[in-house]
Design a protein around this motif. Structure first.
Motif, PDB file in Angstrom:
ATOM      1  N   LEU A 111       0.807  -1.220   0.000  1.00 20.36           N
ATOM      2  CA  LEU A 111       0.000   0.000   0.000  1.00 20.36           C
ATOM      3  C   LEU A 111       0.836   1.265   0.000  1.00 20.36           C
ATOM      4  O   LEU A 111       0.301   2.359  -0.129  1.00 20.36           O
ATOM      5  N   GLY A 112       2.149   1.119   0.140  1.00 19.95           N
ATOM      6  CA  GLY A 112       2.983   2.298   0.349  1.00 19.95           C
ATOM      7  C   GLY A 112       2.987   3.284  -0.788  1.00 19.95           C
ATOM      8  O   GLY A 112       2.965   4.495  -0.577  1.00 19.95           O
ATOM      9  N   LEU A 113       3.020   2.797  -2.029  1.00 21.15           N
ATOM     10  CA  LEU A 113       3.104   3.705  -3.171  1.00 21.15           C
ATOM     11  C   LEU A 113       1.919   4.661  -3.208  1.00 21.15           C
ATOM     12  O   LEU A 113       2.061   5.830  -3.542  1.00 21.15           O
ATOM     13  N   GLU A 114       0.734   4.170  -2.864  1.00 21.29           N
ATOM     14  CA  GLU A 114      -0.452   4.999  -2.932  1.00 21.29           C
ATOM     15  C   GLU A 114      -0.436   6.123  -1.905  1.00 21.29           C
ATOM     16  O   GLU A 114      -1.096   7.139  -2.076  1.00 21.29           O
ATOM     17  N   PHE A 115       0.338   5.943  -0.813  1.00 23.53           N
ATOM     18  CA  PHE A 115       0.252   6.908   0.277  1.00 23.53           C
ATOM     19  C   PHE A 115       1.580   7.589   0.609  1.00 23.53           C
ATOM     20  O   PHE A 115       1.627   8.409   1.515  1.00 23.53           O
ATOM     21  N   LEU A 116       2.658   7.260  -0.118  1.00 26.33           N
ATOM     22  CA  LEU A 116       3.914   7.950   0.130  1.00 26.33           C
ATOM     23  C   LEU A 116       3.796   9.445  -0.132  1.00 26.33           C
ATOM     24  O   LEU A 116       4.522  10.242   0.456  1.00 26.33           O
ATOM     25  N   ARG A 117       2.866   9.838  -1.020  1.00 27.00           N
ATOM     26  CA  ARG A 117       2.705  11.255  -1.317  1.00 27.00           C
ATOM     27  C   ARG A 117       2.277  12.046  -0.090  1.00 27.00           C
ATOM     28  O   ARG A 117       2.475  13.261  -0.022  1.00 27.00           O
ATOM     29  N   HIS A 118       1.709  11.349   0.911  1.00 26.95           N
ATOM     30  CA  HIS A 118       1.205  12.056   2.084  1.00 26.95           C
ATOM     31  C   HIS A 118       2.309  12.494   3.039  1.00 26.95           C
ATOM     32  O   HIS A 118       2.028  13.168   4.023  1.00 26.95           O
ATOM     33  N   ILE A 119       3.555  12.115   2.788  1.00 27.54           N
ATOM     34  CA  ILE A 119       4.652  12.587   3.634  1.00 27.54           C
ATOM     35  C   ILE A 119       5.555  13.552   2.882  1.00 27.54           C
ATOM     36  O   ILE A 119       6.582  13.965   3.410  1.00 27.54           O
ATOM     37  N   GLU A 120       5.172  13.934   1.669  1.00 22.24           N
ATOM     38  CA  GLU A 120       5.998  14.866   0.907  1.00 22.24           C
ATOM     39  C   GLU A 120       6.106  16.219   1.588  1.00 22.24           C
ATOM     40  O   GLU A 120       7.119  16.903   1.470  1.00 22.24           O
ATOM     41  N   ARG A 121       5.075  16.641   2.296  1.00 20.67           N
ATOM     42  CA  ARG A 121       5.063  17.968   2.915  1.00 20.67           C
ATOM     43  C   ARG A 121       5.608  17.967   4.346  1.00 20.67           C
ATOM     44  O   ARG A 121       5.663  19.017   4.980  1.00 20.67           O
ATOM     45  N   CYS A 122       5.952  16.809   4.878  1.00 20.67           N
ATOM     46  CA  CYS A 122       6.359  16.722   6.280  1.00 20.67           C
ATOM     47  C   CYS A 122       7.684  17.441   6.528  1.00 20.67           C
ATOM     48  O   CYS A 122       8.573  17.456   5.682  1.00 20.67           O
ATOM     49  N   ALA A 123       7.802  18.007   7.742  1.00 21.95           N
ATOM     50  CA  ALA A 123       9.045  18.662   8.129  1.00 21.95           C
ATOM     51  C   ALA A 123      10.082  17.657   8.592  1.00 21.95           C
ATOM     52  O   ALA A 123      11.286  17.876   8.443  1.00 21.95           O
ATOM     53  N   VAL A 124       9.646  16.545   9.162  1.00 23.58           N
ATOM     54  CA  VAL A 124      10.567  15.525   9.681  1.00 23.58           C
ATOM     55  C   VAL A 124       9.930  14.154   9.494  1.00 23.58           C
ATOM     56  O   VAL A 124       8.705  14.014   9.583  1.00 23.58           O
ATOM     57  N   LEU A 125      10.767  13.151   9.221  1.00 25.12           N
ATOM     58  CA  LEU A 125      10.295  11.778   9.078  1.00 25.12           C
ATOM     59  C   LEU A 125      10.824  10.951  10.245  1.00 25.12           C
ATOM     60  O   LEU A 125      11.988  11.100  10.653  1.00 25.12           O
ATOM     61  N   ALA A 126       9.958  10.097  10.768  1.00 26.26           N
ATOM     62  CA  ALA A 126      10.336   9.237  11.899  1.00 26.26           C
ATOM     63  C   ALA A 126      10.254   7.783  11.477  1.00 26.26           C
ATOM     64  O   ALA A 126       9.195   7.317  11.034  1.00 26.26           O
ATOM     65  N   HIS A 127      11.379   7.075  11.599  1.00 31.39           N
ATOM     66  CA  HIS A 127      11.408   5.636  11.351  1.00 31.39           C
ATOM     67  C   HIS A 127      10.910   4.923  12.603  1.00 31.39           C
ATOM     68  O   HIS A 127      11.569   4.954  13.647  1.00 31.39           O
ATOM     69  N   VAL A 128       9.738   4.303  12.517  1.00 26.02           N
ATOM     70  CA  VAL A 128       9.189   3.560  13.651  1.00 26.02           C
ATOM     71  C   VAL A 128       9.606   2.097  13.493  1.00 26.02           C
ATOM     72  O   VAL A 128       9.212   1.425  12.533  1.00 26.02           O
ATOM     73  N   ILE A 129      10.408   1.613  14.421  1.00 28.16           N
ATOM     74  CA  ILE A 129      10.978   0.262  14.352  1.00 28.16           C
ATOM     75  C   ILE A 129      10.321  -0.621  15.405  1.00 28.16           C
ATOM     76  O   ILE A 129      10.227  -0.247  16.586  1.00 28.16           O
TER      77      ILE A 129
END
Length: 488
Positions: free
Chosen positions: A226-244
Motif C-alpha cells: 500500500l505504500g506507493l499509494e500513500f507515500l505522497r502524504h509525507i511529501e510535505r512533512c518537516a521531519v520523518l520518523a522511522h518507527v521500528i
C-alpha cells in the motif's frame, strides 16, 4: 465503512456564454426606434476552494464531471441575459491539481485558498452594443463563447508536520493514538491501517500534526503493498520518523536492516532526501523489545540521527519524543521564507506582437496551398459569428481586415479563392473591398456578397471536402490491405 480516496480524474466544463439578441425597438408611431438587443449572460466558472470540512476526495469518486451553468440569451428592450451559475467545489487542504499531461497547475494549501480552474465563456453582444457610425441598426448579434473544458487530476497530499514510516505492525497507529486525540484502527495483524491517519499534538508552545503511512514493504516504490499509494502524504512533512518494531517475531529482520529497507523505498520514491530523520524504537515495554533496543543502539549511531526508545502502551519516552518532534518542526518553520504579499504582475505585449499568426501549409492529399490563421482574437471572433447572417459575416471580415490578417495573407502569396482556416472553419478568401458600403441593403445582408458567387464558393468547398474524405477512405483501405498482406 468510510472510504478514503486521495486521487481522482475529473472532467471540468465551464458554462457557455449566452447569445446576444438582434432586436429593433418598436412601438406605436415609432416602427423603427433603433436597435435594443441585449447582451448574453456570461457562462459560470468552476472554482476549487479549500474547505476545512473536506478531508477526502470521496465525493469526486462518484461525480467525475463538474459543469457550471450556461449564460442566458439576451432579449429585446435592452435586457441582458442572466449569467450562468458559478460552482464552488470544496476540496481538502493539501490538494494538488494536475492537467491532462501531468503538469501541476496549482497546489491548494491553506483554508480559503481558491483557484478558478475553468472560466466561463463570454456572452455575445446584442445589436445595441454593436452600433457604429457605419452600422446604425445592426441586423445581427454575437454568439456566446464556449467555456473552458479540460481534464484534471486532483491528488490529496496530507498537510502534516511529522510523518511516521515503518513496516506493517510497527506501532505507528498506536503512537498517534497515544500522542494525540486521534483514534485510528489498531489490531494485531499487518496492514490494519488502510488510510493515512492524522493527529494533532501539543508540546510546550508548539502545536503540530503527525501522520502515518500504511505499512511499507520492500518494493513499495514500485507498487507493492500500500505504500506507493500513500507515500505522497509525507511529501510535505518537516521531519520523518522511522518507527521500528523491537518486538518483531521475524528472525530475519533487525532494526538496522529495517531502516535500510525503508530508506531505499524513500530514495526510490524521490524528493525526501533532505528531510531530517528521527529513529523511534517502539515496544520497549516488552522485555525482548527493550533488550533488542539496547543491543542495537550502537549500530544506529552510523546514521547520525536522534534515537528514542518508546512504548505506545506504557507511554514511556513519549514526552521526550514529542518535544523532539516539536523542536524539529520549529527549526523547519523558522527556515521557511516569509509569505510574500500578493502582487499584480503586469506583462505588456511586445511591440511587434500582432495578436495572430498566419502559416502557409500544403495539404497531404491536394495540390492547393492552404493558410492557417491562429490567435486568440481571430479564433474568438470566428466563434462569435453566426454564418447564416451575411451582415455578421461581413462584420467578421472587417474585423479580420482591420487586424491586418488580409495584408498578411496577401504578403504570403494568397490569392482570391485561396483556402483559409480559422478555428476549425474553412473559407475561400476574397479580399475585402473598403470602397463598398457594407450596410447598404436590408438588415442582415451585406452589399459585398454576390449570392451566385457565394453559392459557387459553398459548392466548391463542399466538393473539396468530399474529395478529401474519399482520399482518406482510400488511404485507410490501402493501409488495411497492406496489413493483411504482411500478416498473410
Amino acid at each position: 465503512m468510510t472510504s478514503f480516496v486521495d486521487r481522482v480524474n475529473l472532467q471540468v466544463i465551464a458554462g457557455k456564454g449566452g447569445n446576444g439578441c438582434a432586436s429593433v425597438h418598436r412601438e406605436k408611431f415609432k416602427p423603427l426606434g433603433g436597435p435594443d438587443g441585449g447582451n448574453g449572460g456570461h457562462g459560470g466558472d468552476v472554482v476549487l476552494v479549500v474547505d476545512p470540512n473536506a478531508h477526502t476526495l470521496l465525493d469526486f469518486h462518484f461525480q467525475r464531471r463538474l459543469q457550471a451553468g450556461n449564460g442566458k440569451q439576451g432579449q429585446g428592450s435592452n435586457r441582458d441575459g442572466a449569467a450562468g451559475g458559478t460552482i464552488r467545489v470544496p476540496v481538502p487542504n493539501g490538494t494538488a491539481v494536475y492537467d491532462a499531461q501531468g503538469d501541476q497547475i496549482t497546489d491548494l494549501t491553506g483554508v480559503g485558498t481558491e483557484i478558478t480552474i475553468a472560466r466561463g465563456g463570454r456572452g455575445g453582444r446584442g445589436n445595441a452594443a454593436l452600433v457604429s457610425s457605419k452600422r446604425r441598426v445592426p441586423g445581427f448579434a454575437e454568439l456566446g463563447e464556449p467555456g473552458d473544458e479540460m481534464e484534471i487530476t486532483l491528488e490529496l497530499k496530507s498537510v502534516a508536520d511529522v510523518g511516521l514510516v515503518g513496516f506493517p505492525s510497527a506501532g505507528k497507529s498506536s503512537l498517534i493514538a497515544a500522542m494525540s486525540a486521534a483514534r485510528p484502527k489498531i489490531a494485531d495483524y499487518p496492514f490494519t491501517t488502510l488510510t493515512p491517519n492524522l493527529g494533532v499534538v501539543s508540546a510546550g508552545e508548539t502545536t503540530y500534526t503527525i501522520a502515518d503511512v500504511p505499512g511499507l514493504i520492500p518494493g513499495a516504490a514500485q507498487g507493492k503493498g500500500l505504500g506507493l499509494e500513500f507515500l505522497r502524504h509525507i511529501e510535505r512533512c518537516a521531519v520523518l520518523a522511522h518507527v521500528i518494531d523491537c518486538a518483531s517475531l521475524e528472525t530475519d529482520r533487525d532494526p538496522a536492516s529495517d531502516i535500510d529497507a525503508l530508506e531505499h523505498e524513500l530514495t526510490e520514491y524521490g524528493g525526501l532526501a533532505e528531510k531530517p530523520r528521527i529513529v523511534v524504537l517502539n515496544k520497549v515495554d516488552i522485555p525482548d523489545g527493550r533488550e533488542l533496543a539496547e543491543y542495537v543502539r550502537p549500530d544506529l549511531d552510523k546514521y547520525g540521527w536522534p534515537v528514542f526508545e518508546v512504548s505506545a502502551v506504557s507511554r514511556e519516552g513519549l514526552r521526550e519524543l514529542s518535544f523532539a518532534f516539536a523542536a524539529a518542526v520549529d527549526r523547519h518553520r523558522a527556515e521557511q521564507p516569509p509569505p510574500e504579499a500578493t502582487r499584480a504582475v503586469l506583462r505588456p505585449k511586445a511591440v511587434d506582437d500582432s495578436g495572430f499568426e498566419v502559416r502557409k501549409v500544403k495539404p497531404a492529399f491536394e495540390g492547393d496551398v492552404e493558410f492557417i490563421v491562429s490567435g486568440r482574437k481571430p479564433e474568438r471572433w470566428v466563434g462569435q459569428t453566426s454564418f447564416d447572417n451575411e451582415e455578421a459575416v461581413g462584420y467578421l471580415a472587417d474585423r479580420l481586415a482591420n487586424l491586418g490578417i488580409e495584408d498578411e495573407l496577401a504578403k504570403q502569396g494568397a490569392v482570391p479563392g485561396s483556402v483559409v482556416r480559422i478555428a476549425g472553419h474553412e473559407f475561400e478568401w476574397e479580399p475585402t473591398d473598403p470602397s463598398v458600403i457594407a450596410t447598404v441593403g436590408p438588415r442582415g445582408t451585406d452589399a459585398r456578397f454576390d449570392r451566385s458567387d457565394r453559392r459557387g464558393a459553398d459548392e466548391r468547398l463542399a466538393e473539396r471536402k468530399s474529395r478529401r474524405a474519399e482520399l482518406l477512405d482510400q488511404v485507410a483501405k490501402d493501409e488495411e490491405a497492406s496489413g493483411k498482406r504482411r500478416r498473410g
